[in-house]
Design a protein around this motif. Structure first.
Motif, PDB file in Angstrom:
ATOM      1  N   UNK A  28     122.183  42.892 -27.075  1.00  0.00           N
ATOM      2  CA  UNK A  28     122.173  41.471 -27.416  1.00  0.00           C
ATOM      3  C   UNK A  28     121.250  41.206 -28.592  1.00  0.00           C
ATOM      4  N   UNK A  29     121.479  40.111 -29.300  1.00  0.00           N
ATOM      5  CA  UNK A  29     120.452  39.688 -30.261  1.00  0.00           C
ATOM      6  C   UNK A  29     119.225  39.204 -29.507  1.00  0.00           C
ATOM      7  N   UNK A  30     118.124  39.090 -30.192  1.00  0.00           N
ATOM      8  CA  UNK A  30     116.976  38.418 -29.586  1.00  0.00           C
ATOM      9  C   UNK A  30     117.310  36.938 -29.421  1.00  0.00           C
ATOM     10  N   UNK A  31     116.942  36.365 -28.283  1.00  0.00           N
ATOM     11  CA  UNK A  31     117.230  34.954 -28.046  1.00  0.00           C
ATOM     12  C   UNK A  31     116.647  34.074 -29.155  1.00  0.00           C
ATOM     13  N   UNK A  32     115.446  34.386 -29.601  1.00  0.00           N
ATOM     14  CA  UNK A  32     114.822  33.551 -30.633  1.00  0.00           C
ATOM     15  C   UNK A  32     115.638  33.558 -31.919  1.00  0.00           C
ATOM     16  N   UNK A  33     116.217  34.719 -32.276  1.00  0.00           N
ATOM     17  CA  UNK A  33     117.060  34.802 -33.464  1.00  0.00           C
ATOM     18  C   UNK A  33     118.378  34.062 -33.253  1.00  0.00           C
ATOM     19  N   UNK A  34     118.991  34.275 -32.096  1.00  0.00           N
ATOM     20  CA  UNK A  34     120.255  33.617 -31.771  1.00  0.00           C
ATOM     21  C   UNK A  34     120.084  32.098 -31.811  1.00  0.00           C
ATOM     22  N   UNK A  35     118.994  31.622 -31.238  1.00  0.00           N
ATOM     23  CA  UNK A  35     118.742  30.187 -31.143  1.00  0.00           C
ATOM     24  C   UNK A  35     118.567  29.559 -32.528  1.00  0.00           C
ATOM     25  N   UNK A  36     117.778  30.206 -33.385  1.00  0.00           N
ATOM     26  CA  UNK A  36     117.534  29.585 -34.686  1.00  0.00           C
ATOM     27  C   UNK A  36     118.730  29.757 -35.624  1.00  0.00           C
ATOM     28  N   UNK A  37     119.424  30.904 -35.553  1.00  0.00           N
ATOM     29  CA  UNK A  37     120.592  31.111 -36.419  1.00  0.00           C
ATOM     30  C   UNK A  37     121.669  30.073 -36.152  1.00  0.00           C
ATOM     31  N   UNK A  38     121.858  29.720 -34.891  1.00  0.00           N
ATOM     32  CA  UNK A  38     122.950  28.821 -34.510  1.00  0.00           C
ATOM     33  C   UNK A  38     122.486  27.391 -34.306  1.00  0.00           C
ATOM     34  N   UNK A  39     121.346  27.060 -34.859  1.00  0.00           N
ATOM     35  CA  UNK A  39     120.857  25.684 -34.851  1.00  0.00           C
ATOM     36  C   UNK A  39     121.123  25.084 -36.230  1.00  0.00           C
ATOM     37  N   UNK A  40     122.099  24.173 -36.347  1.00  0.00           N
ATOM     38  CA  UNK A  40     122.417  23.602 -37.663  1.00  0.00           C
ATOM     39  C   UNK A  40     121.235  22.912 -38.325  1.00  0.00           C
ATOM     40  N   UNK A  41     120.304  22.437 -37.536  1.00  0.00           N
ATOM     41  CA  UNK A  41     119.147  21.749 -38.106  1.00  0.00           C
ATOM     42  C   UNK A  41     118.173  22.714 -38.771  1.00  0.00           C
ATOM     43  N   UNK A  42     118.279  24.010 -38.436  1.00  0.00           N
ATOM     44  CA  UNK A  42     117.356  24.988 -39.004  1.00  0.00           C
ATOM     45  C   UNK A  42     118.013  25.950 -39.977  1.00  0.00           C
ATOM     46  N   UNK A  43     119.308  26.189 -39.836  1.00  0.00           N
ATOM     47  CA  UNK A  43     119.977  27.198 -40.663  1.00  0.00           C
ATOM     48  C   UNK A  43     120.273  26.633 -42.051  1.00  0.00           C
ATOM     49  N   UNK A  44     119.746  27.257 -43.117  1.00  0.00           N
ATOM     50  CA  UNK A  44     119.952  26.720 -44.461  1.00  0.00           C
ATOM     51  C   UNK A  44     121.409  26.760 -44.924  1.00  0.00           C
ATOM     52  N   UNK A  45     122.261  27.557 -44.275  1.00  0.00           N
ATOM     53  CA  UNK A  45     123.682  27.528 -44.610  1.00  0.00           C
ATOM     54  C   UNK A  45     124.223  26.107 -44.456  1.00  0.00           C
ATOM     55  N   UNK A  46     123.772  25.429 -43.405  1.00  0.00           N
ATOM     56  CA  UNK A  46     124.188  24.044 -43.160  1.00  0.00           C
ATOM     57  C   UNK A  46     123.254  23.075 -43.881  1.00  0.00           C
ATOM     58  N   UNK A  47     121.947  23.288 -43.755  1.00  0.00           N
ATOM     59  CA  UNK A  47     120.977  22.380 -44.365  1.00  0.00           C
ATOM     60  C   UNK A  47     121.166  22.281 -45.866  1.00  0.00           C
ATOM     61  N   UNK A  48     121.502  23.410 -46.517  1.00  0.00           N
ATOM     62  CA  UNK A  48     121.677  23.427 -47.963  1.00  0.00           C
ATOM     63  C   UNK A  48     123.049  22.981 -48.422  1.00  0.00           C
TER      64      UNK A  48
END
Length: 371
Positions: A28-48
């Protein structure tokens, strides 16, 4: 009855513990990585403003049994003239109804937004983990590799997806490698030339080296299929945590007359640690981490790149010589490289020259959303 929920990261993360047995090679991925990657409020792919995504989870009788992320990378479509949506993090039980419900949700989401095809796995972009395993299922993945069991291929094909863009991951037994065998006249000339400086990626200079490696990546990969240059924010978001696991002995940024021209990013393999911890940082994790650092003998080349002005000068081979020499001196036994596409003949030949053997076979799987 199957319920499809949206953007429930905790339920989605729990899927693989429910559907893959403990003896599966899946990590599995690390939960902390999974959580931040799939959070639109934090991921610059969406934020940018470069893309958007939605996470779907399939739940039956209260149990999360499958997940998928549907993504539209607007910057990629604009760059490559496509109308493509991507799917990623596709993991589910060997269950036709679950798979059909998840893929249908991703397809509908993409179709409603005007996309003409759906292709994956991409977690979340072409510069992160990519592919569906189609061979070498018995082999455990290393850090930054996707692993999927055989039934994922079968479920995709049953839902109208076809394999495309073949790739291979490679493993090198370092005991069988003599680094000097990687040297030809071009490589020897580079190693003897004082205009080249070999800069370690250490914590003191981490931010500087990280930005240099991004610029080299963007220049060197300019013509690669599906490539979209990551912004500084996107690159830091993906790679920033690497500072805590980097081994400064086995990565380098190469300067020529003071300008960064080559980078080879290698890290210790963390997957045995992550699998043992179930992807979560619990009370015992710090002790597990220290023990793993002491005993680990496996490393991963995340990528290597050379600026286009230095292509065909022997710098890739010189960097591989430096890194394999350093790995052997540091006591590492195995080295793997993340996927190399079949169309990338030069990289495949270099891997084979280094004694690399195939680890996994992968493909992307694609489906038209029209007709």
């Amino acid at each position: 009855m199957i319920e499809i929920t949206s953007n429930d990261r905790k339920a989605a993360f729990a899927v693989t513990a429910q559907v893959y047995p403990s003896d599966s090679p899946y990590v599995p991925p690390m939960w902390s990585d999974f959580d931040r990657m799939l959070d639109p409020a934090r991921n610059p792919l969406v934020k940018g403003g470069h893309g958007r995504f939605e996470l779907f989870t399939a739940v039956r009788d209260g149990r999360p049994l499958g997940r998928i992320v549907a993504t539209i990378h607007d910057a990629s479509n604009a760059r490559h003239g496509t109308a493509r949506a991507q799917f990623g993090y596709f993991d589910c039980a060997d269950d036709a109804e679950i798979a059909s419900a998840l893929l249908g949700a991703a397809e509908n989401w993409a179709r409603e937004r005007g996309m003409a095809e759906l292709v994956g796995n991409f977690n979340l972009t072409a510069m992160q983990q990519a592919g569906v395993v189609t061979g070498g299922f018995e082999n455990a993945p290393f850090t930054d590799m996707i692993y999927s069991p055989p039934h994922i291929v079968q479920l995709l094909e049953a839902n109208g997806y076809a394999p495309t863009f073949p790739m291979t991951t490679f493993r090198i037994a370092l005991a069988d490698v003599e680094p000097s065998g990687l040297l030809g006249d071009k490589q020897k000339a580079i190693l003897a030339d004082p205009a080249y400086r070999w800069m370690p990626i250490d914590r003191r200079h981490f931010a500087e080296r990280l930005e240099e490696s991004r610029l080299i990546l963007n220049d060197g990969f300019e013509a690669n299929p599906m490539f979209v240059p990551p912004t500084a924010e996107e690159y830091r978001f993906q790679a920033g945590d690497m500072m805590w696991v980097i081994d400064k002995r086995i990565s380098t940024v190469v300067h020529h007359q003071g300008e960064p021209v080559g980078a080879i990013i290698a890290i210790p393999d963390l997957n045995p640690l992550v699998k043992a911890a179930g992807g979560r940082i619990g009370p015992s994790f710090p002790f597990r981490f220290l023990w793993h650092r002491w005993t680990n003998r496996r490393a991963v080349i995340v990528y290597q790149s050379v600026s286009r002005a230095f292509h065909n000068r022997g710098l890739n081979g010189a960097m591989l010589y430096k890194v394999t020499s350093a790995l052997k001196a540091a006591g590492y036994d195995e080295l793997v490289g993340t996927w190399i596409a079949d169309v990338n003949g030069p990289s495949r030949r270099q891997a084979e020259k280094a004694g690399a053997k195939p680890l996994h076979r992968l493909h992307l799987f694609a489906k038209s959303l029209r007709g």
